[in-house]
Scaffold this motif. Structure first.
Motif, PDB file in Angstrom:
ATOM      1  N   ASP A 213     -19.249   0.523 -12.830  1.00 19.05           N
ATOM      2  CA  ASP A 213     -17.836   0.295 -12.533  1.00 19.05           C
ATOM      3  C   ASP A 213     -17.184  -0.547 -13.626  1.00 19.05           C
ATOM      4  OD1 ASP A 213     -15.669   0.470 -10.406  1.00 19.05           O
ATOM      5  OD2 ASP A 213     -15.707  -1.654 -10.898  1.00 19.05           O
TER       6      ASP A 213
ATOM      7  N   LEU B 207      -2.484  -6.378 -18.699  1.00 15.29           N
ATOM      8  CA  LEU B 207      -1.694  -5.169 -18.434  1.00 15.29           C
ATOM      9  C   LEU B 207      -2.609  -3.947 -18.372  1.00 15.29           C
ATOM     10  CD1 LEU B 207       1.041  -3.712 -18.104  1.00 15.29           C
ATOM     11  CD2 LEU B 207       1.185  -3.588 -20.605  1.00 15.29           C
TER      12      LEU B 207
ATOM     13  N   LEU C 256      -3.229  -1.585 -15.006  1.00 11.66           N
ATOM     14  CA  LEU C 256      -2.912  -0.155 -14.983  1.00 11.66           C
ATOM     15  C   LEU C 256      -4.130   0.689 -14.619  1.00 11.66           C
ATOM     16  CD1 LEU C 256      -0.691  -0.030 -18.187  1.00 11.66           C
ATOM     17  CD2 LEU C 256       0.086   0.325 -15.824  1.00 11.66           C
TER      18      LEU C 256
ATOM     19  N   ARG D 205      -7.094  -0.685 -12.814  1.00 12.95           N
ATOM     20  CA  ARG D 205      -7.753  -1.111 -11.580  1.00 12.95           C
ATOM     21  C   ARG D 205      -6.957  -0.646 -10.357  1.00 12.95           C
ATOM     22  NH1 ARG D 205     -12.326  -2.569  -8.895  1.00 12.95           N
ATOM     23  NH2 ARG D 205     -11.967  -4.220  -7.368  1.00 12.95           N
TER      24      ARG D 205
ATOM     25  N   GLN E  31      -6.472  -0.807  -6.321  1.00 16.33           N
ATOM     26  CA  GLN E  31      -6.734  -1.499  -5.053  1.00 16.33           C
ATOM     27  C   GLN E  31      -5.471  -1.399  -4.209  1.00 16.33           C
ATOM     28  OE1 GLN E  31      -9.802  -3.900  -3.960  1.00 16.33           O
ATOM     29  NE2 GLN E  31     -10.197  -1.919  -4.893  1.00 16.33           N
ATOM     30  N   GLY E  32      -5.644  -1.122  -2.925  1.00 17.61           N
ATOM     31  CA  GLY E  32      -4.520  -1.180  -1.992  1.00 17.61           C
ATOM     32  C   GLY E  32      -3.504  -0.069  -2.170  1.00 17.61           C
ATOM     33  N   ARG E  33      -2.475  -0.168  -1.341  1.00 19.23           N
ATOM     34  CA  ARG E  33      -1.437   0.856  -1.312  1.00 19.23           C
ATOM     35  C   ARG E  33      -0.077   0.183  -1.184  1.00 19.23           C
ATOM     36  NH1 ARG E  33      -5.817   2.034   1.332  1.00 19.23           N
ATOM     37  NH2 ARG E  33      -6.955   3.921   0.767  1.00 19.23           N
TER      38      ARG E  33
ATOM     39  N   MET F 142      -5.804   4.837  -3.431  1.00 14.27           N
ATOM     40  CA  MET F 142      -5.357   3.491  -3.781  1.00 14.27           C
ATOM     41  C   MET F 142      -4.525   3.568  -5.065  1.00 14.27           C
ATOM     42  SD  MET F 142      -8.476   0.941  -2.739  1.00 14.27           S
ATOM     43  CE  MET F 142      -9.714   1.468  -3.902  1.00 14.27           C
TER      44      MET F 142
ATOM     45  N   TYR G  94      -0.951  -2.679 -10.793  1.00 12.25           N
ATOM     46  CA  TYR G  94       0.361  -2.868 -11.436  1.00 12.25           C
ATOM     47  C   TYR G  94       1.487  -2.535 -10.472  1.00 12.25           C
ATOM     48  CZ  TYR G  94       4.253  -1.982 -14.695  1.00 12.25           C
ATOM     49  OH  TYR G  94       5.466  -1.998 -15.346  1.00 12.25           O
ATOM     50  N   GLU G  95       1.201  -1.672  -9.483  1.00  9.97           N
ATOM     51  CA  GLU G  95       2.239  -1.266  -8.530  1.00  9.97           C
ATOM     52  C   GLU G  95       2.531  -2.343  -7.476  1.00  9.97           C
ATOM     53  OE1 GLU G  95       3.832   1.264  -9.383  1.00  9.97           O
ATOM     54  OE2 GLU G  95       2.390   2.009 -10.860  1.00  9.97           O
TER      55      GLU G  95
ATOM     56  N   ARG H 193       2.720  -7.419 -10.457  1.00 11.28           N
ATOM     57  CA  ARG H 193       3.784  -7.133 -11.420  1.00 11.28           C
ATOM     58  C   ARG H 193       4.503  -8.423 -11.805  1.00 11.28           C
ATOM     59  NH1 ARG H 193       7.648  -2.279  -9.816  1.00 11.28           N
ATOM     60  NH2 ARG H 193       5.665  -1.144  -9.873  1.00 11.28           N
TER      61      ARG H 193
ATOM     62  N   GLN I  95      -6.075 -14.485 -13.476  1.00  7.48           N
ATOM     63  CA  GLN I  95      -5.701 -14.202 -12.089  1.00  7.48           C
ATOM     64  C   GLN I  95      -5.463 -12.710 -11.862  1.00  7.48           C
ATOM     65  OE1 GLN I  95      -5.725 -16.795  -9.979  1.00  7.48           O
ATOM     66  NE2 GLN I  95      -5.117 -15.689  -8.143  1.00  7.48           N
TER      67      GLN I  95
ATOM     68  N   GLY J 259      -8.450 -10.835 -10.881  1.00 10.18           N
ATOM     69  CA  GLY J 259      -9.168 -11.185  -9.659  1.00 10.18           C
ATOM     70  C   GLY J 259     -10.538 -11.737  -9.995  1.00 10.18           C
ATOM     71  N   GLY J 260     -11.523 -11.440  -9.137  1.00  2.00           N
ATOM     72  CA  GLY J 260     -12.866 -11.979  -9.334  1.00  2.00           C
ATOM     73  C   GLY J 260     -13.424 -11.672 -10.718  1.00  2.00           C
ATOM     74  N   MET J 261     -13.090 -10.505 -11.249  1.00  2.00           N
ATOM     75  CA  MET J 261     -13.596 -10.149 -12.581  1.00  2.00           C
ATOM     76  C   MET J 261     -13.084 -11.085 -13.663  1.00  2.00           C
ATOM     77  SD  MET J 261     -13.808  -6.033 -12.882  1.00  2.00           S
ATOM     78  CE  MET J 261     -15.357  -5.949 -13.769  1.00  2.00           C
TER      79      MET J 261
ATOM     80  N   PRO K 127     -17.805  -3.119  -5.905  1.00  4.49           N
ATOM     81  CA  PRO K 127     -17.004  -2.941  -7.128  1.00  4.49           C
ATOM     82  C   PRO K 127     -15.642  -2.290  -6.871  1.00  4.49           C
ATOM     83  CG  PRO K 127     -19.277  -2.441  -7.598  1.00  4.49           C
ATOM     84  CD  PRO K 127     -19.208  -2.707  -6.120  1.00  4.49           C
TER      85      PRO K 127
ATOM     86  N   ASP L  66      -9.008  -5.020  -1.474  1.00  6.60           N
ATOM     87  CA  ASP L  66      -8.812  -3.954  -0.493  1.00  6.60           C
ATOM     88  C   ASP L  66     -10.163  -3.504   0.030  1.00  6.60           C
ATOM     89  OD1 ASP L  66      -8.247  -1.727   0.985  1.00  6.60           O
ATOM     90  OD2 ASP L  66      -6.969  -0.784  -0.542  1.00  6.60           O
TER      91      ASP L  66
ATOM     92  N   TYR M 221     -20.366 -10.437  -6.057  1.00  7.49           N
ATOM     93  CA  TYR M 221     -19.722 -11.748  -5.858  1.00  7.49           C
ATOM     94  C   TYR M 221     -20.227 -12.436  -4.593  1.00  7.49           C
ATOM     95  CZ  TYR M 221     -16.337  -9.826  -9.220  1.00  7.49           C
ATOM     96  OH  TYR M 221     -15.735  -9.244 -10.310  1.00  7.49           O
TER      97      TYR M 221
ATOM     98  N   ARG N 241     -11.163 -23.112 -11.432  1.00  6.28           N
ATOM     99  CA  ARG N 241     -10.385 -21.887 -11.653  1.00  6.28           C
ATOM    100  C   ARG N 241     -10.670 -20.778 -10.649  1.00  6.28           C
ATOM    101  NH1 ARG N 241      -7.312 -18.970 -11.399  1.00  6.28           N
ATOM    102  NH2 ARG N 241      -6.000 -17.830 -12.850  1.00  6.28           N
TER     103      ARG N 241
ATOM    104  N   ILE O 283      -8.773 -17.622  -6.745  1.00  4.37           N
ATOM    105  CA  ILE O 283      -9.096 -16.188  -6.756  1.00  4.37           C
ATOM    106  C   ILE O 283      -9.851 -15.768  -5.501  1.00  4.37           C
ATOM    107  CG2 ILE O 283     -10.399 -14.391  -7.964  1.00  4.37           C
ATOM    108  CD1 ILE O 283      -9.855 -15.966 -10.597  1.00  4.37           C
TER     109      ILE O 283
ATOM    110  N   THR P 287      -7.085 -13.635  -3.024  1.00  6.96           N
ATOM    111  CA  THR P 287      -6.381 -14.231  -4.167  1.00  6.96           C
ATOM    112  C   THR P 287      -5.126 -14.947  -3.675  1.00  6.96           C
ATOM    113  OG1 THR P 287      -4.945 -12.333  -4.554  1.00  6.96           O
ATOM    114  CG2 THR P 287      -7.094 -12.317  -5.676  1.00  6.96           C
TER     115      THR P 287
ATOM    116  N   LEU Q 164      10.877  -6.255  -8.407  1.00  5.74           N
ATOM    117  CA  LEU Q 164      10.786  -6.083  -9.855  1.00  5.74           C
ATOM    118  C   LEU Q 164      10.693  -4.603 -10.160  1.00  5.74           C
ATOM    119  CD1 LEU Q 164       8.268  -8.980 -10.387  1.00  5.74           C
ATOM    120  CD2 LEU Q 164      10.669  -8.948 -11.074  1.00  5.74           C
TER     121      LEU Q 164
END
Lengths: 639, 639
Positions: free
Chosen positions: A6, A358, A362, A364, A366-368, A377, A381-382, A387, A454, A457-459, B208, B213, B237, B475, B479, B483, B629
């Motif tokens: 991944d 950025l 674009l 990664r 996650q979520g909706r 997902m 960026y969305e 954003r 930030q 995230g965890g990465m 991963p 999410d 993690y 830090r 997260i 987050t 935004l």
């Protein structure tokens, strides 16, 4: 292992089309130098040529330089060509070294400092391409281009690899001092090779007991009768104090002559070469000047931070640079541009953190979207909160870049404008902006690089991702070359009180005028920016008046307000320059010149800055003017 | 070598009288456990008992807990005694491990995780002293004390050593889940040893592709017919996923049953012990659950962050915890207190960074007062810009501590207050404050630990100083455990819109009332704080109304305002609780009760907070309400 699959998917260069430049294979075949031995992650940086040019031309007033006649060859085409070449060098030769510089930093081995694999080759190319001499006068072997272009180079280099870039910047400062106060003999011995970068320079100021306060410098210099001086003492935090990229290093060292007065008026500057230079320019004997320790730092591992020992064997010789006891004064010759360069380091490293974030946002998923419960997902960026972080990063990078570039243009105009009044005006602006460029840009670089973590995230907290490196690297810039607290004191002291507030008030008036222009624009978004700018500059004006009032009898209160005043000033200046750029973008868009979406994005970023940082500036007057902080008994403040 | 002599002088424990506790020799003779083998820098932490008690009693409303009757033994004396003991344990057994935890962190060796030398012994003492069971009910083997005291313990532990502390906190969450939804058999097998801390617990959520999410969780659980489930999959993690401090670890793992619905409603929770437990409580066979990798992180090196692999050999067995497909819902049982604990991590690590910076600022001499040209250099604490940093650090530590402690008291009152209305009121406050405790405290911990580096100047960037470690350690807290962006979405979503703004408005009213009380006080400084608080809460009120208005038809705009709204809320809440504490301090000082200088310092810090952070809150409404935004083409935002 699913996890690493991944991770590699996320950082697969081929997929990072937004910022990828075609992968390592591409450049290896184009370049003469062999970087094949350097294994590192794929490239994740592209010099932001489009933004740099836009900011230079539409925020910083670069065009005024063409009119001075001091740079006869300067044209839009030349600017474009230089930025393009700069980008190629930084993206292809320097940027790939960045992760390696963190993981395989400088090492002290048997008394010799070894730099990160690849640094030496990249530096050789730097010299060959003439990047080091860009803004030096032609009579000194330079290319006679504006400082503003050199600053753009510093920006690009620091985006590519901050710990590599810092090694090139210090030489520039040493050259300026040598050029200004060196004897003909000294210039003949050292100048050409330092201008070209064949030899690097260092600045030796700090000692353990003499950090921010150099009055306590103890290093000694004793005349030996033949024009030379015997140097003895230790210096700390010497950036690139030793390295293996060149065959000589020219140290500028602050030291005391016998019977020199105490304090800052008893400090002289000396040229202390690593290897003595014979009259014919050939290299002579090794000098008794050695790196005895490298600091283990939070970041910037590729930049060797040396403890330098001079004269351990009683055989360290140097020559006096400039007049006796004027070392500190002469050091200030290079202070303004050195401080500006550090501000630009902040811009560069923040740019890189932004590009990385950025690209990640674009890629990664996650979520909706709100209210959507199922289906694919979306890229993070969305999400509005992600954003917002990216907008913040971009707005702060753009604003700090604009401030620093405007500062550089002022530096150039102060030296080349056609009439004395314009030169003085530019000089005042240069002086005023310098502490803001340095401190605001580096404080914001801390913000931006932390946001970069930030966004991941965890990465972001895992080192292999690379986001954390930018945060660790950036952290030094707010500290060295005068801490940001000292910059703020410079702003409210020498800069604000030095001329009774004249430069600050002139700046305020310019901002007010620009706010008026924006408010009178047809577009609502420009009007909105104009209103925010107007409110913010009112607040800055109130702070300025307030501080000047306090200055009469309460310097402690002025000093207590210094840091929030600098922050407020930077926010207003950032909003001002972004407002100018937005106005220019709107005009171009209206006239159908240029990429409309790009121009609209400039306006959107300026509006975001206005809504978040100009509004912040409004609230800061209360902090600025809240008075001296009482001396509480430390016992009561502790556990 | 002058440099290192100087460094050792600066950090000579004997000279750090402000925060020193007498050196390591003192405790080695007092304690049963042998820490003599642990070599590390001298202690630089003292649990801030005085502050903790003051905040509990005068800001967080701890006294209300004594009145509920739920804690019959609770008294001021007991509180004092527990805090004292807590301080001894943290200062003497845990704090000396901190630097070692950074330099000699967790290691994966031959499939086994080895923790930092000394962790095992310190953890053994933690169990023996009963710290793990402080706030669990007596019937579950606990000590039946309020959560507010457990939160104070988390504060102290994280100040002492964040990477050690996190290992203890996770068990608490697992116990809560087990207690709430475990079967009698499960409780009998695991509860007692987890309450005591003899076995630790973990939370296995992230994969991963499933971070923020969790709907994308893929780990599988198949029933094998005897009540057990075969688990297969990988989790990333996983904090303390493996370690050598206990002989068993109880993993709570989110996984999917065969044919479970997609998304979050198809996730179940499983108990997966590292070592199977026989019916008689003895340890059985090793389960097929292994740590296969440790992440290399920016900080928190002492805390093993594991990639966990379940069922690599097809032999991993667990039992269902709670109902099928209710895993996520049940996880939320422990979410509030886990999030609060992470907020408190921020408080603890910020406290330690503050203590270190204060000690340094009192010791380090540079420069002189304005206008003084010669003579001895003064401690940098005397410089207004340095003092501002220390005031900022202290104000933010105090404010975040007050918010978190008030949150904990609300947690307790929600469960123990005498009448239903009070319990509901407390529950609403607990829910409202939780995302603020988590996100605001950890964002501010980033600010505070970065300021801690800055106070040290160049030394702050050198790792041996220790200041950088706090910044790197802190830090992560912004997260993990959701987050801070997700916390902000929780605030404007479930918390604000969930009850139509009722809880937020009730909080606003409380703040307004407190502002009125302060404004009516005789002392000018209290009036000043009251005015600032009033202006700030007006701004918060306007944001709240604005967001609730936007919520009707523009959730994107609400989400765009989430992060600045949370910041604004935190600033107001911090000012509110510090205002309450200042009022109480003024009353005590007026009545001649307590240390007058200490009480006055509480008021000075509250005033500083008002002048700098309540004023900041005022300006944030514009950011909160600036709208969604727009989705700019990423190409136009990049280089």
């Amino acid at each position: 292992m699913r996890r690493s699959e991944d991770a590699s998917r996320l950082f697969d260069n081929d997929k990072q089309t937004v910022i990828g430049t075609g992968g390592r294979a591409g450049f290896a075949t184009q370049e003469r130098h062999d970087f094949a031995a350097i294994r590192g992650p794929p490239m994740t940086f592209k010099t932001p040529i489009r933004d740099m040019r836009f900011v230079l031309q539409h925020a910083a007033g670069f065009d005024a330089l063409e009119k001075t006649g001091a740079y006869p060859e300067l044209s839009d085409d030349l600017l474009e060509a230089i930025l393009e070449e700069m980008g190629k060098y930084c993206d292809q030769a320097v940027a790939p070294l960045n992760e390696m510089s963190d993981q395989n930093g400088a090492k002290l081995e048997n008394g010799v400092v070894r730099t990160t694999p690849g640094f030496k080759e990249a530096y050789a190319q730097y010299i060959e391409s003439g990047w080091g001499s860009l803004a030096f006068p032609e009579e000194a072997g330079g290319q006679g281009l504006p400082q503003a272009l050199a600053v753009a180079l510093v920006d690009a280099l620091n985006g590519a690899c901050m710990s590599f870039a810092i090694g090139t910047t210090l030489t520039t400062g040493a050259v300026k001092a040598l050029k200004a106060v060196g004897t003909d003999e000294q210039k003949q011995l050292y100048l050409e090779k330092m201008v070209s970068g064949e030899w690097t320079g260092t600045m030796n100021l700090t000692e353990p007991q003499a950090g921010s306060d150099l009055s306590a410098v103890r290093t000694k210099a004793e005349p030996v009768g033949d024009g030379r001086y015997k140097i003895s003492g230790q210096k700390i935090y010497i950036t690139y104090g030793d390295h293996d990229m060149t065959d000589n290093i020219i140290h500028l060292v602050l030291a005391r002559l016998p019977d020199a007065p105490e304090g800052t008026s008893g400090i002289s500057m000396f040229i202390v070469p690593k290897v003595h230079v014979n009259e014919d320019g050939s290299l002579g004997a090794r000098n008794d000047a050695h790196c005895i320790k490298l600091e283990e730092k939070m970041g910037l591992h590729g930049s060797p931070t040396c403890v330098m020992s001079y004269g351990d064997n009683g055989e360290c010789y140097g020559t006096l640079l400039g007049a006796e006891n004027k070392g500190l004064k002469n050091m200030f010759i290079m202070m303004n541009s050195a401080r500006l360069d550090v501000g630009v380091q902040g811009v560069g490293v923040a740019e890189r953190a932004y590009q990385r974030a950025l690209a990640y946002a674009l890629e990664r998923k996650q979520g909706r979207a709100p209210g959507v419960k199922s289906g694919e997902m979306v890229a993070i960026y969305e999400h509005q909160d992600v954003r917002r972080m990216l907008y913040s990063m971009k707005a702060l990078v753009d604003a700090s870049r604009a401030i620093c570039y405007a500062n550089a243009v002022a530096y150039d105009l102060a030296r080349t404008a056609n009439d004395e009044e314009k030169r003085q005006e530019a000089k005042a602006l240069e002086e005023l902006l310098t502490p803001i460029s340095k401190a605001w840009s580096t404080d914001r670089a801390n913000d931006v690089t932390s946001l970069g973590v930030q966004v991941h995230g965890g990465m972001g907290y895992v080192e292999e991702t690379g986001a954390a490196q930018h945060m660790r690297d950036a952290r030094i810039a707010a500290i060295y070359e005068g801490t940001n607290g000292i910059q703020a004191m410079d702003l409210v002291g020498r800069k604000l009180q030095g001329d009774g507030g004249a430069a600050a008030r002139a700046f305020v008036q310019n901002v007010r005028d620009e706010a008026g222009i924006l408010k009178a624009a047809k577009r609502e978004d420009l009007q909105h920016i104009g209103q925010r700018l107007n409110a913010a500059v009112d607040a800055l004006d109130a702070s300025t008046d307030g501080l000047l009032g306090l200055a009469k009898d309460d310097q402690e209160a002025v000093l207590a307000g210094a840091v929030p005043y600098l922050k407020q000033f930077g926010n207003v200046a950032g909003g001002y320059y972004l407002g100018r750029a937005a106005m220019a973008a709107a005009l171009s868009a209206h006239e159908g010149v240029g990429d409309k979406d790009y121009l609209e994005s400039r306006i959107a970023i300026a509006k975001f800055f206005a809504d978040n940082y100009l509004t912040e500036a409004e609230g800061l007057t209360a902090s600025v003017l809240s008075g001296a902080l009482p001396r509480l008994d430390p016992e009561k403040l502790s556990a």
